[in-house]
Design a protein around this motif. Structure first.
Motif, PDB file in Angstrom:
ATOM      1  N   GLY A 140       0.696  -1.211  -0.071  1.00 38.09           N
ATOM      2  CA  GLY A 140      -0.023  -0.004   0.020  1.00 38.09           C
ATOM      3  C   GLY A 140       0.699   1.172   0.042  1.00 38.09           C
ATOM      4  O   GLY A 140       0.179   2.412   0.302  1.00 38.09           O
ATOM      5  N   ASP A 141       2.039   1.208  -0.415  1.00 38.03           N
ATOM      6  CA  ASP A 141       3.009   2.473  -0.502  1.00 38.03           C
ATOM      7  C   ASP A 141       2.143   3.329  -1.468  1.00 38.03           C
ATOM      8  O   ASP A 141       2.083   2.975  -2.536  1.00 38.03           O
ATOM      9  CB  ASP A 141       4.355   1.989  -0.720  1.00 38.03           C
ATOM     10  CG  ASP A 141       5.213   3.212  -0.956  1.00 38.03           C
ATOM     11  OD1 ASP A 141       4.773   4.398  -1.017  1.00 38.03           O
ATOM     12  OD2 ASP A 141       6.504   3.064  -0.733  1.00 38.03           O
ATOM     13  N   PRO A 142       2.078   4.604  -0.919  1.00 37.56           N
ATOM     14  CA  PRO A 142       1.328   5.734  -2.149  1.00 37.56           C
ATOM     15  C   PRO A 142       2.185   5.834  -3.364  1.00 37.56           C
ATOM     16  O   PRO A 142       1.760   6.238  -4.154  1.00 37.56           O
ATOM     17  CB  PRO A 142       1.274   6.904  -1.153  1.00 37.56           C
ATOM     18  CG  PRO A 142       1.631   6.473   0.268  1.00 37.56           C
ATOM     19  CD  PRO A 142       2.397   5.111   0.201  1.00 37.56           C
ATOM     20  N   ILE A 180      -4.226   0.391  -3.912  1.00 41.87           N
ATOM     21  CA  ILE A 180      -3.522  -0.722  -2.932  1.00 41.87           C
ATOM     22  C   ILE A 180      -3.723  -2.170  -3.597  1.00 41.87           C
ATOM     23  O   ILE A 180      -4.653  -2.327  -4.303  1.00 41.87           O
ATOM     24  CB  ILE A 180      -4.482  -0.606  -1.934  1.00 41.87           C
ATOM     25  CG1 ILE A 180      -4.770   0.655  -1.115  1.00 41.87           C
ATOM     26  CG2 ILE A 180      -4.075  -1.704  -0.626  1.00 41.87           C
ATOM     27  CD1 ILE A 180      -3.447   1.198  -0.398  1.00 41.87           C
TER      28      ILE A 180
END
Lengths: 247, 247
Positions: free
Chosen positions: B78-80, B110
């Motif tokens: 889920g790293d932006p 995500i």
DNA sequence: TTTCATTGCGTCGTTATGACACAATGATAA
DNA sequence: TTATCATTGTGTCATAACGACGCAATGAAA
């Protein structure tokens, strides 16, 4: 509540299973919901430019007051039927918000489950704006849970059990100084079975991750047990390979 | 492509790490992307009323032709910053779609990682509409991967290693009949270390999960090894407790 | 027919494991 | 002050598991 649709990643939430250990019992921090006898896991939403871990850390900070918290993502719960839309639409109604049919809260939500391990005495339980109380509950005596939170809790416990030899679970849950029987009870609770006291002690000592202190725990009836603390460096090194033998 | 925003759960995708075993090597099914030397994990989106598992099963069916596939969710990424928006906007441009700034594909995504275990010979690799080829690659000889797919693959492998004693990994990856050296090579590849041939055989036999057949595998140079098959009932029963001893 | 890498089966010394015994401790009750 | 007794610290013992290794059998290739 109104701006959530713009602030948060859509259809995504997270729920935290916060474990603590006190009175020789494993406990979970829960929120008491308004107007019902239901309890909920502390949870929240993810800002559009926020990592999942940052969001979980934020939620955990707000509920416990602890900044540097140990947490692990363990499962995603994505059943389309898991959301309780009636609850949210009632709640919006009570808040005087016109609950349009496409209100962001009324859509389907996928939730990411995190478990957290905290030192019980460091926690200041703090309710959020959807709850009337925030309390520790005994793992084996938990009331009605909201939505699929029972399932989430179950999966968290299962994960904890699996990772017992690979995560610093004792270190994160116990206070700095603890006794061997306390450590054993923690293991027994997580594993859900009794262990032999003497064999447990032998094995724990063989890992070389404990430091026995000169002090004993006075006060209880009967013989005073020694206090121990973790040798953090050796503990972490041992965890890389996994504590051998398993339980 | 245009209607995705209405059909799919927003900002959510899934990626599959499909493992197969052939020629005594662990392999991963990858998609070759157009106009680059990059490869990607087979992935897709989740329909608004679909479970995550159903979506993964659908994707896997399309890429492999297999209906009843073994899969496990293992991590959420889920790293932006993980999304490659430039890639998607270029792609939309080439397709002649006006890439409005708020096009559903250009938002943050995500992704839920699944790993799948398949019997190599049952697979018919089939590219999707974003790729020009679908091929098996040797685990230890994989080219450039798209976005964070290398990280996803790494995590899948780590999970596989951890679950080796709790999931029917051998059963799902090997053909019905296999030799002990083949099973051992599979274990060695997943664990990333050599095992003693004789001790491996002794331990495997002690579990009681294998059935030695009367046949041997002729054709290779040197002594012909016996063929084995799994005693599925006993295998599954043993996995409930975890194969004892670990590796 | 010989060669030789591979396979099947076994040995041996060491270590780990589970089950249990016994003395020491220390608060509580007599 | 002394006896009680649940609890703790340490050790024993037989058995099982483990790692390292030996050796003969096999079977395609030389």
């Amino acid at each position: 509540m109104e701006k959530g649709g713009k602030l948060f990643h859509p259809g995504l939430s997270l729920d935290c299973v916060i474990f603590g250990f006190h009175d020789n019992q494993l406990k979970v921090l829960l929120l008491k919901m308004e107007h019902t006898d239901h309890w909920a896991l502390p949870g929240g939403f993810v800002y559009k430019d926020e990592t999942l871990e940052a969001a979980a850390t934020r939620v955990l900070q707000e509920r416990t007051g602890i900044n540097d918290i140990f947490l692990q993502q363990f499962h995603v719960f994505g059943d389309p039927a898991r959301s309780d839309r009636k609850y949210h639409s009632n709640r919006l109604k009570k808040l005087g918000i016109e609950a349009e049919k496409d209100h962001w809260l009324l859509n389907r939500f996928i939730t990411v489950g995190f478990y957290a391990l905290v030192e019980f005495s460091h926690v200041t339980p703090t309710p959020d704006n959807t709850s009337v109380a925030c309390e520790w509950q005994h793992l084996h005596n938990i009331g009605n849970l909201f939505m699929d939170h029972r399932q989430i809790l179950g999966k968290a416990l299962e994960t904890l059990r699996q990772q017992l030899n690979y995560q610093p679970i004792g270190y994160k849950l116990l206070p700095d100084k603890f006794t061997m029987p306390e450590l054993q009870t923690l293991y027994e609770t997580i594993l859900g079975k009794k262990l032999d006291r003497r064999n447990f002690q032998r094995r724990m000592n063989s890992y070389g991750i404990l430091r026995r202190l000169k002090e004993t725990r006075k006060g209880g009836a009967h013989k005073a047990p020694y206090l121990y603390s973790f040798n953090l460096r050796k503990y972490q090194q041992a965890l890389l390979e996994g504590l051998q033998g398993g339980w």
